[in-house]
Scaffold this motif. Structure first.
Motif, mmCIF file in Angstrom:
data_model
loop_
_atom_site.group_PDB
_atom_site.id
_atom_site.type_symbol
_atom_site.label_atom_id
_atom_site.label_comp_id
_atom_site.label_asym_id
_atom_site.label_seq_id
_atom_site.Cartn_x
_atom_site.Cartn_y
_atom_site.Cartn_z
ATOM 1 N N ASN A 40 1.001 20.248 -12.751
ATOM 2 C CA ASN A 40 0.440 19.694 -11.353
ATOM 3 C C ASN A 40 1.247 18.960 -11.080
ATOM 4 O O ASN A 40 1.227 18.140 -11.480
ATOM 5 N N ALA A 41 1.335 19.422 -9.710
ATOM 6 C CA ALA A 41 1.826 17.917 -9.146
ATOM 7 C C ALA A 41 0.520 16.675 -8.162
ATOM 8 O O ALA A 41 -0.486 16.999 -8.301
ATOM 9 N N ASN A 42 1.143 15.120 -8.338
ATOM 10 C CA ASN A 42 0.275 14.241 -7.727
ATOM 11 C C ASN A 42 0.360 14.613 -5.812
ATOM 12 O O ASN A 42 -0.939 13.703 -5.707
ATOM 13 N N VAL A 43 1.531 14.759 -5.605
ATOM 14 C CA VAL A 43 1.716 14.486 -4.120
ATOM 15 C C VAL A 43 2.591 15.719 -4.024
ATOM 16 O O VAL A 43 3.914 16.125 -4.729
ATOM 17 N N GLY A 44 2.030 16.087 -2.794
ATOM 18 C CA GLY A 44 3.252 17.563 -2.013
ATOM 19 C C GLY A 44 4.015 16.612 -1.170
ATOM 20 O O GLY A 44 3.418 16.333 -1.085
ATOM 21 N N MET A 53 9.627 13.819 8.965
ATOM 22 C CA MET A 53 10.295 14.692 10.000
ATOM 23 C C MET A 53 11.643 14.682 10.112
ATOM 24 O O MET A 53 12.171 15.326 10.843
ATOM 25 N N GLN A 54 12.085 13.593 9.085
ATOM 26 C CA GLN A 54 13.845 14.302 8.961
ATOM 27 C C GLN A 54 14.188 14.124 7.852
ATOM 28 O O GLN A 54 13.426 14.093 6.828
ATOM 29 N N ASP A 55 15.149 15.183 8.200
ATOM 30 C CA ASP A 55 15.840 15.545 6.172
ATOM 31 C C ASP A 55 15.954 14.675 5.138
ATOM 32 O O ASP A 55 17.733 14.708 5.287
ATOM 33 N N ASP A 56 15.504 13.518 5.530
ATOM 34 C CA ASP A 56 16.648 12.148 4.304
ATOM 35 C C ASP A 56 16.115 11.689 3.631
ATOM 36 O O ASP A 56 14.897 11.200 3.614
ATOM 37 N N LYS A 90 14.052 8.257 3.408
ATOM 38 C CA LYS A 90 12.930 7.877 3.819
ATOM 39 C C LYS A 90 11.408 7.807 3.016
ATOM 40 O O LYS A 90 10.473 6.945 3.093
ATOM 41 N N LEU A 91 11.841 8.419 1.885
ATOM 42 C CA LEU A 91 10.554 9.090 0.946
ATOM 43 C C LEU A 91 10.186 7.157 -0.045
ATOM 44 O O LEU A 91 9.645 7.434 0.406
ATOM 45 N N VAL A 92 11.472 6.602 -0.319
ATOM 46 C CA VAL A 92 11.666 5.533 -1.291
ATOM 47 C C VAL A 92 10.927 4.714 -0.139
ATOM 48 O O VAL A 92 9.898 3.225 -0.571
ATOM 49 N N LYS A 93 11.018 4.106 1.720
ATOM 50 C CA LYS A 93 10.464 3.251 2.779
ATOM 51 C C LYS A 93 8.842 3.704 2.895
ATOM 52 O O LYS A 93 7.903 3.163 2.653
ATOM 53 N N ALA A 94 8.881 5.082 2.026
ATOM 54 C CA ALA A 94 7.333 5.441 2.889
ATOM 55 C C ALA A 94 6.176 4.576 1.343
ATOM 56 O O ALA A 94 5.338 4.707 1.854
ATOM 57 N N HIS A 95 6.680 4.861 0.509
ATOM 58 C CA HIS A 95 6.021 4.658 -1.010
ATOM 59 C C HIS A 95 6.116 2.527 -0.897
ATOM 60 O O HIS A 95 5.010 2.773 -1.322
ATOM 61 N N GLY A 96 7.162 2.285 -0.322
ATOM 62 C CA GLY A 96 7.150 0.701 -0.526
ATOM 63 C C GLY A 96 6.323 0.770 0.246
ATOM 64 O O GLY A 96 5.088 -0.681 0.761
ATOM 65 N N ILE A 97 5.550 1.137 1.961
ATOM 66 C CA ILE A 97 4.758 1.221 2.855
ATOM 67 C C ILE A 97 3.441 0.932 2.324
ATOM 68 O O ILE A 97 2.358 0.209 2.753
ATOM 69 N N SER A 98 3.057 2.182 1.231
ATOM 70 C CA SER A 98 2.339 2.261 1.242
ATOM 71 C C SER A 98 1.856 1.122 0.488
ATOM 72 O O SER A 98 0.093 0.809 -0.230
ATOM 73 N N SER A 99 2.934 0.969 -0.600
ATOM 74 C CA SER A 99 2.283 -0.341 -1.401
ATOM 75 C C SER A 99 2.087 -1.081 -0.951
ATOM 76 O O SER A 99 0.721 -2.042 -1.690
ATOM 77 N N LYS A 100 2.532 -2.096 -0.392
ATOM 78 C CA LYS A 100 2.059 -3.227 0.860
ATOM 79 C C LYS A 100 0.842 -2.766 1.799
ATOM 80 O O LYS A 100 -0.273 -3.912 1.749
ATOM 81 N N MET A 101 0.467 -1.778 2.025
ATOM 82 C CA MET A 101 -1.042 -0.960 3.388
ATOM 83 C C MET A 101 -1.922 -0.890 1.551
ATOM 84 O O MET A 101 -2.676 -2.025 1.812
ATOM 85 N N ASN A 102 -1.686 -0.919 0.460
ATOM 86 C CA ASN A 102 -2.745 -0.806 -0.534
ATOM 87 C C ASN A 102 -3.689 -2.313 -1.042
ATOM 88 O O ASN A 102 -3.924 -2.753 -1.169
ATOM 89 N N ARG A 103 -2.102 -3.624 -1.414
ATOM 90 C CA ARG A 103 -1.987 -5.049 -1.331
ATOM 91 C C ARG A 103 -3.176 -5.324 -0.494
ATOM 92 O O ARG A 103 -3.734 -5.761 -0.616
ATOM 93 N N VAL A 104 -2.646 -5.044 0.872
ATOM 94 C CA VAL A 104 -3.788 -5.338 2.092
ATOM 95 C C VAL A 104 -4.992 -4.819 2.283
ATOM 96 O O VAL A 104 -5.832 -6.181 2.563
ATOM 97 N N ILE A 105 -5.321 -3.643 2.582
ATOM 98 C CA ILE A 105 -6.491 -3.247 2.023
ATOM 99 C C ILE A 105 -7.033 -3.953 0.689
ATOM 100 O O ILE A 105 -8.434 -4.221 1.373
ATOM 101 N N TRP A 106 -7.086 -4.025 -0.522
ATOM 102 C CA TRP A 106 -7.806 -5.256 -1.120
ATOM 103 C C TRP A 106 -8.273 -6.384 -0.833
ATOM 104 O O TRP A 106 -8.830 -7.213 -1.353
#
Length: 96
Positions: A2-6, A25-28, A31-47
């Motif tokens: 099973n996949a964790n993320v689609g 939105m673009q075939d690049d 951008k996935l690496v950038k999205a992961h970095g942003i989500s990690s920062k967001m998780n830290r800020v939320i906590w």
């Protein structure tokens, strides 16, 4: 397995875009690496915001129960802590 993320590309089928957790939105794939970095920062800020808010509320409850402050000062401190939480969340905007 099973996949964790689609993940779907923006040019993919409507069904793939609809059921995926993340849509590029673009075939690049970089951008996935950038999205992961942003989500990690967001998780830290939320906590940070959750822990800070809970600490302020616990402090205000204790101080109020001990009778060391009145309600007006407690409200001002609480609203000030709300502004700190908002400003802390806004830090995510400058990193982009």
């Amino acid at each position: 397995m099973n996949a964790n993320v689609g993940i779907a590309m923006g040019d993919g089928t409507d069904v793939a875009v609809e059921v995926s957790d993340l849509v590029l939105m673009q075939d690049d794939l970089s951008k996935l690496v950038k999205a992961h970095g942003i989500s990690s920062k967001m998780n830290r800020v939320i906590w940070q915001n959750i822990l800070f808010s809970m600490a302020v509320v616990a402090f205000l409850v204790v101080v109020s129960l001990l009778g060391l402050t009145d309600i007006a000062i407690s409200v001002i401190i609480h609203e000030g802590s709300t502004l700190v939480v908002i400003l802390n969340g806004l830090r995510l905007l400058k990193s982009n």
